[in-house]
Design an enzyme around this catalytic site. Structure first.
Site, PDB file in Angstrom:
ATOM      1  N   LYS A 125       0.789  -1.233   0.000  1.00 55.26           N
ATOM      2  CA  LYS A 125       0.000   0.000   0.000  1.00 55.26           C
ATOM      3  C   LYS A 125       0.829   1.295   0.000  1.00 55.26           C
ATOM      4  CE  LYS A 125      -3.374  -1.199  -0.625  1.00 55.26           C
ATOM      5  NZ  LYS A 125      -3.721  -1.991  -1.851  1.00 55.26           N
TER       6      LYS A 125
ATOM      7  N   TRP B 232       0.903   2.379  -8.702  1.00 58.96           N
ATOM      8  CA  TRP B 232       1.201   3.677  -9.342  1.00 58.96           C
ATOM      9  C   TRP B 232       2.585   3.609 -10.013  1.00 58.96           C
ATOM     10  CZ3 TRP B 232       1.442   8.783  -5.982  1.00 58.96           C
ATOM     11  CH2 TRP B 232       1.451   9.887  -6.833  1.00 58.96           C
TER      12      TRP B 232
ATOM     13  N   ARG C 244      -8.572   3.863  -3.714  1.00 62.47           N
ATOM     14  CA  ARG C 244      -9.489   4.342  -2.679  1.00 62.47           C
ATOM     15  C   ARG C 244      -9.544   5.862  -2.637  1.00 62.47           C
ATOM     16  NH1 ARG C 244      -9.157   5.645   2.706  1.00 62.47           N
ATOM     17  NH2 ARG C 244      -6.900   5.732   2.400  1.00 62.47           N
TER      18      ARG C 244
ATOM     19  N   GLY D 238      -6.057   7.910  -2.596  1.00 68.15           N
ATOM     20  CA  GLY D 238      -4.817   8.368  -3.227  1.00 68.15           C
ATOM     21  C   GLY D 238      -4.353   9.723  -2.736  1.00 68.15           C
TER      22      GLY D 238
ATOM     23  N   THR E  79       7.592  -6.755  -5.888  1.00 62.91           N
ATOM     24  CA  THR E  79       7.711  -7.507  -4.642  1.00 62.91           C
ATOM     25  C   THR E  79       7.325  -6.630  -3.464  1.00 62.91           C
ATOM     26  OG1 THR E  79       9.110  -8.947  -3.307  1.00 62.91           O
ATOM     27  CG2 THR E  79      10.151  -6.961  -4.134  1.00 62.91           C
ATOM     28  N   HIS E  80       6.865  -7.292  -2.384  1.00 63.71           N
ATOM     29  CA  HIS E  80       6.716  -6.601  -1.100  1.00 63.71           C
ATOM     30  C   HIS E  80       7.729  -7.153  -0.093  1.00 63.71           C
ATOM     31  CE1 HIS E  80       3.183  -4.490  -2.315  1.00 63.71           C
ATOM     32  NE2 HIS E  80       2.340  -5.480  -2.221  1.00 63.71           N
TER      33      HIS E  80
ATOM     34  N   MET F 218      -6.023   6.401 -13.561  1.00 60.08           N
ATOM     35  CA  MET F 218      -5.783   5.004 -13.156  1.00 60.08           C
ATOM     36  C   MET F 218      -7.026   4.384 -12.512  1.00 60.08           C
ATOM     37  SD  MET F 218      -1.816   4.746 -11.896  1.00 60.08           S
ATOM     38  CE  MET F 218      -2.115   3.135 -11.180  1.00 60.08           C
TER      39      MET F 218
ATOM     40  N   THR G   6       2.746   0.987  -4.945  1.00 55.59           N
ATOM     41  CA  THR G   6       3.280  -0.032  -5.866  1.00 55.59           C
ATOM     42  C   THR G   6       2.661   0.090  -7.258  1.00 55.59           C
ATOM     43  OG1 THR G   6       2.884  -1.423  -3.917  1.00 55.59           O
ATOM     44  CG2 THR G   6       3.918  -2.470  -5.833  1.00 55.59           C
TER      45      THR G   6
ATOM     46  N   SER H 164      -4.255   2.927   4.570  1.00 59.90           N
ATOM     47  CA  SER H 164      -4.502   2.277   3.289  1.00 59.90           C
ATOM     48  C   SER H 164      -4.510   0.755   3.454  1.00 59.90           C
ATOM     49  CB  SER H 164      -3.429   2.712   2.283  1.00 59.90           C
ATOM     50  OG  SER H 164      -3.683   2.159   1.024  1.00 59.90           O
TER      51      SER H 164
ATOM     52  N   THR I 213      -1.006   8.408 -15.500  1.00 53.12           N
ATOM     53  CA  THR I 213      -0.798   7.793 -14.185  1.00 53.12           C
ATOM     54  C   THR I 213      -1.362   8.662 -13.061  1.00 53.12           C
ATOM     55  OG1 THR I 213       1.437   8.727 -14.035  1.00 53.12           O
ATOM     56  CG2 THR I 213       1.241   6.484 -14.910  1.00 53.12           C
TER      57      THR I 213
HETATM   58  S1  PPS Z   1      -0.600  -2.975  -3.275  1.00 50.53           S
HETATM   59  O1  PPS Z   1      -1.829  -3.800  -3.068  1.00 50.53           O
HETATM   60  O2  PPS Z   1       0.328  -3.140  -2.148  1.00 50.53           O
HETATM   61  O3  PPS Z   1       0.022  -3.199  -4.554  1.00 50.53           O
HETATM   62  O4  PPS Z   1      -1.147  -1.472  -3.205  1.00 50.53           O
HETATM   63  P1  PPS Z   1      -0.341  -0.189  -3.680  1.00 50.53           P
HETATM   64  O5  PPS Z   1      -0.521  -0.024  -5.123  1.00 50.53           O
HETATM   65  O6  PPS Z   1       1.029  -0.203  -3.125  1.00 50.53           O
HETATM   66  O7  PPS Z   1      -1.085   0.972  -2.911  1.00 50.53           O
HETATM   67  C1  PPS Z   1      -2.414   1.359  -3.161  1.00 50.53           C
HETATM   68  C2  PPS Z   1      -2.534   2.795  -2.690  1.00 50.53           C
HETATM   69  O8  PPS Z   1      -1.935   3.648  -3.673  1.00 50.53           O
HETATM   70  C3  PPS Z   1      -2.924   4.556  -4.153  1.00 50.53           C
HETATM   71  N1  PPS Z   1      -2.686   4.865  -5.563  1.00 50.53           N
HETATM   72  C4  PPS Z   1      -2.431   6.105  -6.013  1.00 50.53           C
HETATM   73  N2  PPS Z   1      -2.288   7.282  -5.365  1.00 50.53           N
HETATM   74  C5  PPS Z   1      -2.059   8.393  -6.116  1.00 50.53           C
HETATM   75  N3  PPS Z   1      -1.973   8.372  -7.461  1.00 50.53           N
HETATM   76  C6  PPS Z   1      -2.112   7.231  -8.160  1.00 50.53           C
HETATM   77  N4  PPS Z   1      -2.036   7.233  -9.480  1.00 50.53           N
HETATM   78  C7  PPS Z   1      -2.348   6.017  -7.419  1.00 50.53           C
HETATM   79  N5  PPS Z   1      -2.524   4.717  -7.765  1.00 50.53           N
HETATM   80  C8  PPS Z   1      -2.741   4.040  -6.615  1.00 50.53           C
HETATM   81  C9  PPS Z   1      -4.231   3.810  -3.907  1.00 50.53           C
HETATM   82  O9  PPS Z   1      -5.333   4.676  -3.984  1.00 50.53           O
HETATM   83  C10 PPS Z   1      -3.963   3.246  -2.525  1.00 50.53           C
HETATM   84  O10 PPS Z   1      -3.936   4.252  -1.528  1.00 50.53           O
HETATM   85  P2  PPS Z   1      -5.212   4.701  -0.653  1.00 50.53           P
HETATM   86  O11 PPS Z   1      -4.685   5.662   0.369  1.00 50.53           O
HETATM   87  O12 PPS Z   1      -5.771   3.462  -0.013  1.00 50.53           O
HETATM   88  O13 PPS Z   1      -6.168   5.354  -1.589  1.00 50.53           O
END
Ligand code: PPS
Length: 310
Positions: free
Chosen positions: A62, A67, A272, A274, A122-123, A247, A65, A153, A242
């Site tokens: 979270k 993005w 959710r 972002g 990877t995580h 997205m 990744t 998140s 992006t």
């Molecule tokens: S995972 O399941 O671990 O791969 O999730 P991950 O992609 O790391 O994290 C998801 C959170 O990243 C937000 N997100 C973004 N934020 C801003 N801009 C863009 N383009 C974007 N894409 C994904 C996503 O909304 C999740 O955060 P939260 O705070 O829950 O909204």
């Protein structure tokens, strides 16, 4: 749906897996709690040998990744939106350690079918990354997100990801996070592990908050790290494609391809909010004080410049 690369399409494979999904318990691998199917298949993950041209995108869950995956895929494809919509993000950029019930291809199954240079997600915390990545001097992009937003998140993700343990009530979840009792373990150890090694191992260490503050600047940093020299127009296209909004509406990036028994997006969207600072809508002042006190203790041996507001 695009081919998963192992005979069945991704959605067909998930359909055939039927109702085998459940909230897997966590099992420890070298002291790090991982989803049971990953822990049970650990030896094959540890034995994975990348090609020197492979690129690893690593994060605590979270932290941004998806993005970063989308940015990298677009940069490598000259900002071509059609190419980046060729398949779900999980197929374009396989998740190294993930194992699901058959016939869903594991990350390793997908990687076997792809020719290098591959981009791999990877995580895993630094100490569990297969040695081959360091021996082969692979490029690694690490993305870190401030602890409180990362926690929020992850909490919402664990509500809707029906293969992870139940998050339980919010207050208890904060304590689980502080103790590292979540999938992939301690956020504190994770961010510190990569930070310590970033120079020696040539890791590009990015922050979610910097990406929000100035996406173009961070996309250019990624482009330069990848050794690419793209035109301003292409960079601008990558910035647009992006953005959170684009997205969120992209079915190949927003995880709508994941069926409800896995990700139930009626509970919470994968894309959710972002935002930076959403933690303030969740933590009570007392919870924030308690968390910050523990944070100062756990982070006293590092100088990572996290920001929980921008
Ligand atoms: S995972 O399941 O671990 O791969 O999730 P991950 O992609 O790391 O994290 C998801 C959170 O990243 C937000 N997100 C973004 N934020 C801003 N801009 C863009 N383009 C974007 N894409 C994904 C996503 O909304 C999740 O955060 P939260 O705070 O829950 O909204």
């Amino acid at each position: 749906m695009e081919q998963g690369g192992v005979g069945l399409s991704f959605s067909e494979a998930i359909e055939q897996a039927g109702d085998v999904f459940h909230r897997f318990p966590l099992l420890e691998v070298r002291g790090v709690p991982l989803m049971e199917p990953i822990a049970l298949n650990w030896d094959s993950v540890a034995a994975f040998t990348p090609h020197p041209s492979d690129l690893l995108i690593s994060t605590y869950p979270k932290a941004g990744t998806t993005w970063t995956q989308e940015i990298v895929d677009l940069l490598l494809n000259n900002g071509d939106a059609d190419v980046s919509k060729r398949a779900p993000i999980t197929v374009r950029i396989p998740f190294l350690e993930i194992f699901s019930p058959p016939p869903i291809p594991s990350g390793l199954d997908l990687l076997k079918e792809m020719a290098p240079p591959r981009v791999i997600k990877t995580h895993l915390p630094f100490q569990l990354v297969p040695e081959g990545f360091w021996e082969n001097k692979c490029k690694v992009i690490y993305v870190a997100r401030n602890a409180k937003d990362n926690l929020v998140s992850y909490y919402h993700f664990d509500r809707m990801n029906l293969t992870q343990p139940e998050p339980g009530p919010w207050d208890g979840y904060i304590h689980k996070f502080m103790k590292g009792n979540l999938g992939w373990g301690s956020w504190y150890d994770h961010v510190k592990g990569y930070w310590r090694e970033r120079e020696k191992k040539n890791i590009l260490y990015l922050f979610y908050e910097d990406m929000k503050e100035n996406p173009r600047r961070e996309i250019v940093r990624i482009m330069e790290y990848l050794g690419l020299g793209l035109s301003d127009d292409v960079i601008e296209r990558v910035v647009q494609l992006t953005s959170f909004k684009v997205m969120k509406d992209n079915p190949m990036a927003n995880y709508s391809f994941m069926p409800k028994p896995v990700f139930d997006q009626s509970i919470s969207n994968f894309m959710r909010k972002g935002e930076v600072g959403d933690w303030a809508n969740h933590f009570t002042p007392e919870q924030a004080r308690m968390f910050d006190e523990d944070y100062a203790e756990q982070m006293k041996d590092t100088d990572i410049p996290f920001r929980s507001s921008i």
